[in-house]
Design a protein around this motif. Structure first.
Motif, PDB file in Angstrom:
ATOM      1  N   GLY A 174       0.658  -1.318  -0.098  1.00 20.27           N
ATOM      2  CA  GLY A 174       0.009   0.089   0.157  1.00 20.27           C
ATOM      3  C   GLY A 174       0.875   1.324   0.031  1.00 20.27           C
ATOM      4  N   PHE A 175       2.191   1.088  -0.022  1.00 22.11           N
ATOM      5  CA  PHE A 175       3.020   2.355  -0.146  1.00 22.11           C
ATOM      6  C   PHE A 175       3.758   2.532  -1.357  1.00 22.11           C
ATOM      7  CE2 PHE A 175       3.045   0.680   4.500  1.00 22.11           C
ATOM      8  CZ  PHE A 175       3.119   1.848   5.130  1.00 22.11           C
ATOM      9  N   PRO A 176       3.305   3.879  -2.019  1.00 23.64           N
ATOM     10  CA  PRO A 176       3.988   4.096  -3.193  1.00 23.64           C
ATOM     11  C   PRO A 176       5.632   4.266  -2.975  1.00 23.64           C
ATOM     12  CG  PRO A 176       2.327   5.526  -2.743  1.00 23.64           C
ATOM     13  CD  PRO A 176       2.666   5.096  -1.497  1.00 23.64           C
ATOM     14  N   VAL A 177       6.516   3.416  -3.496  1.00 19.87           N
ATOM     15  CA  VAL A 177       8.030   3.397  -3.199  1.00 19.87           C
ATOM     16  C   VAL A 177       8.706   3.878  -4.479  1.00 19.87           C
ATOM     17  CG1 VAL A 177       7.549   1.465  -1.583  1.00 19.87           C
ATOM     18  CG2 VAL A 177       8.009   1.072  -4.221  1.00 19.87           C
ATOM     19  N   MET A 178       8.225   3.865  -5.544  1.00 21.14           N
ATOM     20  CA  MET A 178       9.006   4.236  -6.749  1.00 21.14           C
ATOM     21  C   MET A 178       8.302   4.627  -7.911  1.00 21.14           C
ATOM     22  SD  MET A 178      12.710   2.905  -8.161  1.00 21.14           S
ATOM     23  CE  MET A 178      13.514   3.065  -6.748  1.00 21.14           C
ATOM     24  N   ALA A 179       8.586   5.624  -8.748  1.00 20.81           N
ATOM     25  CA  ALA A 179       7.621   6.258  -9.826  1.00 20.81           C
ATOM     26  C   ALA A 179       8.465   6.613 -10.905  1.00 20.81           C
ATOM     27  CB  ALA A 179       6.800   7.388  -9.403  1.00 20.81           C
ATOM     28  N   MET A 180       7.938   6.422 -12.189  1.00 15.21           N
ATOM     29  CA  MET A 180       8.536   6.876 -13.293  1.00 15.21           C
ATOM     30  C   MET A 180       7.388   7.192 -14.251  1.00 15.21           C
ATOM     31  SD  MET A 180      10.128   3.827 -15.579  1.00 15.21           S
ATOM     32  CE  MET A 180       9.037   2.165 -15.815  1.00 15.21           C
ATOM     33  N   MET A 181       7.616   8.098 -15.416  1.00 17.49           N
ATOM     34  CA  MET A 181       6.721   8.184 -16.240  1.00 17.49           C
ATOM     35  C   MET A 181       7.210   7.732 -17.661  1.00 17.49           C
ATOM     36  SD  MET A 181       4.753  11.861 -17.561  1.00 17.49           S
ATOM     37  CE  MET A 181       3.109  11.495 -16.761  1.00 17.49           C
ATOM     38  N   ARG A 182       6.445   7.018 -18.366  1.00 18.37           N
ATOM     39  CA  ARG A 182       7.021   6.337 -19.682  1.00 18.37           C
ATOM     40  C   ARG A 182       6.357   7.222 -20.880  1.00 18.37           C
ATOM     41  NH1 ARG A 182       5.038   0.300 -18.082  1.00 18.37           N
ATOM     42  NH2 ARG A 182       3.235   1.433 -17.812  1.00 18.37           N
ATOM     43  N   LEU A 183       7.332   7.664 -21.753  1.00 14.89           N
ATOM     44  CA  LEU A 183       6.778   8.776 -22.741  1.00 14.89           C
ATOM     45  C   LEU A 183       7.045   8.004 -24.169  1.00 14.89           C
ATOM     46  CD1 LEU A 183       8.693  11.810 -21.215  1.00 14.89           C
ATOM     47  CD2 LEU A 183       6.303  11.022 -20.804  1.00 14.89           C
ATOM     48  N   SER A 184       6.104   8.004 -25.159  1.00 10.22           N
ATOM     49  CA  SER A 184       6.137   7.394 -26.304  1.00 10.22           C
ATOM     50  C   SER A 184       7.337   8.205 -27.091  1.00 10.22           C
ATOM     51  CB  SER A 184       4.706   7.080 -26.805  1.00 10.22           C
ATOM     52  OG  SER A 184       4.135   8.329 -26.926  1.00 10.22           O
ATOM     53  N   THR A 185       7.802   7.560 -28.262  1.00 12.40           N
ATOM     54  CA  THR A 185       8.896   7.885 -29.148  1.00 12.40           C
ATOM     55  C   THR A 185       8.393   7.425 -30.697  1.00 12.40           C
ATOM     56  OG1 THR A 185      10.128   6.037 -29.081  1.00 12.40           O
ATOM     57  CG2 THR A 185      10.540   7.847 -27.320  1.00 12.40           C
ATOM     58  N   ASP A 186       8.923   7.818 -31.449  1.00 12.66           N
ATOM     59  CA  ASP A 186       8.654   7.421 -32.920  1.00 12.66           C
ATOM     60  C   ASP A 186       9.085   5.904 -32.975  1.00 12.66           C
ATOM     61  OD1 ASP A 186       8.304   7.319 -35.731  1.00 12.66           O
ATOM     62  OD2 ASP A 186      10.328   7.549 -36.222  1.00 12.66           O
TER      63      ASP A 186
END
Length: 321
Positions: A174-186
């Motif tokens: 239940g604890f958020p421990v690590m995050a990232m954003m995934r960004l699309s590319t060509d």
């Protein structure tokens, strides 16, 4: 593999000091230990995930229709004719496989984010492949979901190329421990999939600000297609995102999960899917290991009496960059 990802650190001992988690440790110490197998169908099947999300009051992309049998494929046009754009995906797919995004159409030509054109016959063949299990876990027969497109927030303009950026947050007990954003590319064909060439941007769990970016496991500073400075990225509604991810613990019953979310311009944070076996590349994007954060939570004991909001406060304080 991990040594290739973290090339700047010379030895396995250095990786261990950083707390980098490998696949064996993830599978044995966390997935097997904290994720009861009887609950896997809730997250391995996107249709089931959508159902439990709606029951919990969690916002998800609108479902246009479901194709379960081959004889229903010929009725595809009736399902999609009133929708300017839509997404076709396998219910049991993984790693972004089998997802087909149509941005617009004129009844004859169906345009993907890349500009490539498909026909209704192409879409029907794609759904037939989904039903046959071409993209599913273990190659088992599947069903196809058709969902409304997400109207992603303009705040991410230039950070993603021809696709909707999503946010992955690893949640442990239940604890958020690590995050990232995934960004699309060509290279990723408009999909936010790191294995296909999307960019991963590590996020400070406290603020939602970018701290590091990688593509193909190598550090980068600017988006390869738009030139946007990736370190300028900051996710709005960050506290809501964290609370939503934290609440997925009660919703699913799984102790170690990856929550994938998007930010819709009208509806705000939305849950795309849950993953009972989240990948390890999030460590690459953050330049940090998961193990120290997981161990800190384990030290709190087995029966933790905290609300999702309280868990978010703890994580933002303890895991801030």
């Amino acid at each position: 593999m991990l040594r290739n990802i973290f090339k700047e650190y010379a030895s396995p001992f250095a990786l261990r000091r950083m707390g980098i988690m490998g696949m064996n440790k993830r599978n044995i110490s966390y997935i097997s230990r904290y994720n009861p197998r009887r609950l896997y169908p809730l997250v391995d099947n996107k249709l089931h995930t959508k159902r439990i999300s709606l029951e919990a009051g969690v916002t998800v992309p609108e479902l246009i229709g479901v194709v379960e049998y081959q004889h229903q494929v010929s009725h595809l046009w009736e399902m999609i004719k009133d929708w300017p754009g839509f997404c076709i995906k396998p219910a049991k797919g993984s790693g972004g496989k089998g997802i087909l995004v149509i941005e617009r159409h004129d009844q004859e030509r169906f345009i993907k984010p890349s500009g490539k054109e498909e026909t209704i016959g192409d879409l029907e063949r794609h759904i037939s492949n989904i039903l046959a299990g071409l993209f599913s876990l273990g190659g088992k027969p599947d069903v196809a979901l058709i969902e409304a497109l997400i109207n992603f927030d303009d705040v991410f303009e230039g950070f993603s190329f021809e696709g909707v950026p999503d946010t992955r947050i690893i949640v442990f007990k239940g604890f958020p421990v690590m995050a990232m954003m995934r960004l699309s590319t060509d290279a990723s064909d408009g999909k936010a999939n790191l294995h296909q060439g999307a960019v991963g941007v590590g996020l400070d769990i406290n603020t939602g600000r970018a701290i590091r970016a990688v593509q193909h496991n190598l550090p980068i500073r600017y988006h390869p297609d738009t030139g946007r400075d990736l370190l300028e990225l900051k996710v709005p509604y960050w506290e809501e995102m964290l609370s939503l991810s934290s609440s997925c613990y009660e919703m699913s019953g799984l102790g170690y999960i990856g929550t994938d979310m998007v930010l819709d311009k009208q509806k705000g944070p939305m849950l795309l899917e849950l993953n009972a076996r989240p990948g390890l590349a999030i460590q690459t994007a953050n330049g940090a290991g998961l193990v120290p954060r997981l161990k800190k939570i384990e030290k709190l004991g087995r029966d933790i009496k905290m609300t999702p909001e309280q868990r978010v406060v703890f994580s933002r304080r303890e895991f801030a960059v």
